[in-house]
Design a protein around this motif. Structure first.
Motif, PDB file in Angstrom:
ATOM      1  N   PRO A   1       0.844  -1.227   0.000  1.00 12.91           N
ATOM      2  CA  PRO A   1       0.096   0.079  -0.027  1.00 12.91           C
ATOM      3  C   PRO A   1       0.847   1.383   0.036  1.00 12.91           C
ATOM      4  CG  PRO A   1       0.114  -1.083   2.057  1.00 12.91           C
ATOM      5  CD  PRO A   1       0.697  -1.946   1.363  1.00 12.91           C
TER       6      PRO A   1
ATOM      7  N   ASN B   1      -5.410   5.435  -1.503  1.00 10.33           N
ATOM      8  CA  ASN B   1      -4.296   4.455  -1.453  1.00 10.33           C
ATOM      9  C   ASN B   1      -3.912   4.553  -2.988  1.00 10.33           C
ATOM     10  OD1 ASN B   1      -2.858   1.981  -1.401  1.00 10.33           O
ATOM     11  ND2 ASN B   1      -4.198   0.614  -0.573  1.00 10.33           N
TER      12      ASN B   1
ATOM     13  N   ASN C   1      -3.759  -3.640  -0.751  1.00 11.91           N
ATOM     14  CA  ASN C   1      -4.852  -3.163   0.142  1.00 11.91           C
ATOM     15  C   ASN C   1      -3.779  -2.779   1.448  1.00 11.91           C
ATOM     16  OD1 ASN C   1      -6.584  -3.611  -1.622  1.00 11.91           O
ATOM     17  ND2 ASN C   1      -7.348  -5.384  -0.714  1.00 11.91           N
TER      18      ASN C   1
ATOM     19  N   ALA D   1      -8.463  -0.163   0.200  1.00 17.41           N
ATOM     20  CA  ALA D   1      -8.310  -1.059  -1.101  1.00 17.41           C
ATOM     21  C   ALA D   1      -7.440  -0.029  -1.922  1.00 17.41           C
ATOM     22  CB  ALA D   1      -9.759  -1.459  -1.693  1.00 17.41           C
TER      23      ALA D   1
END
Length: 267
Positions: free
Chosen positions: A153, A187, A192, A220
């Motif tokens: 991430p 993100n 994730n 996500a």
């Protein structure tokens, strides 16, 4: 055909044939040793069944590598052993050596889950891990490079919104107001994020943050999670003052965040 610089390693060479008033033709010619065994690295497949099993490497995963070795030489390669190594501090190699046995001339051997690697849980997004493969049959030695990309991430501050319905409701900071600051966390990475917590701080003396820490859901890939903080502006704040803020998101072993400034009042 005589070459100015002869080939020293096996490869796929390009042969071009042309002539007067003719269309040139291109052919691929595989160059192999004239004698002996010669082992080259074939395909390597990532197995992350212990993780999310998507065939890609993510932060914190334990993976194995299924590797193929090919003998492009003219004789059998016996007792072939392959060892892998890396200087990358983002991984730990738990199983570094595999016995491939004998590989016949023009043959290949595949070993499932030949090598085992743990990926650190704070590896940066899109980090490239370089692996060296050292191959030997006890007589000759060959070295090859392999690499893979780690998906992680990468959460950034995307948008700031001020809600001040108990004040003049103009969407700005004003002296004496109690407001809610909403921060969109985006993100931008390739995996994730984990559930975590975020903290808002301010170095401005006229700013008081009431709810400094909030829980944050997993985010996500390419999605936004909005977090909210209650903030009070001192009546002594002056129009045009800059309120400085910093937000920090703890997500597993990652720390994401950013800094931003908001103007008090309308100039």
């Amino acid at each position: 055909i005589e070459l100015d610089e002869p080939f020293t390693t096996p490869c796929d060479a390009k042969l071009y044939i042309s002539g007067y008033n003719a269309i040139p033709e291109e052919f691929t010619v595989t160059v192999v040793p004239g004698e002996g065994a010669y082992v080259v690295a074939g395909t390597t497949v990532i197995n992350d069944a212990a993780g999310n099993n998507n065939g890609m490497v993510e932060f914190g995963e334990a993976i194995t590598l299924t590797s193929t070795m090919k003998n492009v030489g003219q004789e059998e390669a016996g007792n072939v052993v392959v060892s892998i190594s890396s200087s990358d501090e983002n991984i730990t190699i738990n199983d570094a050596t595999e016995d491939f046995g004998s590989i016949p001339a023009s043959g290949e051997v595949t070993k499932n889950d030949a090598f085992a690697i743990d990926v650190n849980d704070n590896t940066p997004d899109q980090h490239q891990v370089a692996i060296q493969m050292d191959v030997t049959d006890g007589t000759d030695n060959w070295a090859y490079n392999y690499s893979f990309i780690v998906n992680s991430p990468a959460v950034v501050v995307d948008k700031i919104t001020i809600h001040d319905p108990e004040g003049n409701n103009n969407g700005r900071l004003d002296p004496g107001e109690d407001v809610t600051i909403e921060i969109d966390m985006f993100n931008a990475g390739h995996a994730n994020s984990l559930q975590g917590s975020a903290e808002l701080t301010s170095s401005s003396p006229f700013i008081t943050i009431g709810s400094g820490t909030v829980d944050v859901n997993a985010i996500a890939v390419s999605e936004i999670e909005t977090i909210s903080f209650g903030v009070s502006v001192s009546p002594s704040a002056q129009t045009g003052d800059l309120a400085s803020f910093a937000v920090n998101l703890e997500s597993g072993s990652f720390n994401f965040g950013g800094q931003f400034q908001l103007i008090v009042g309308i100039i």
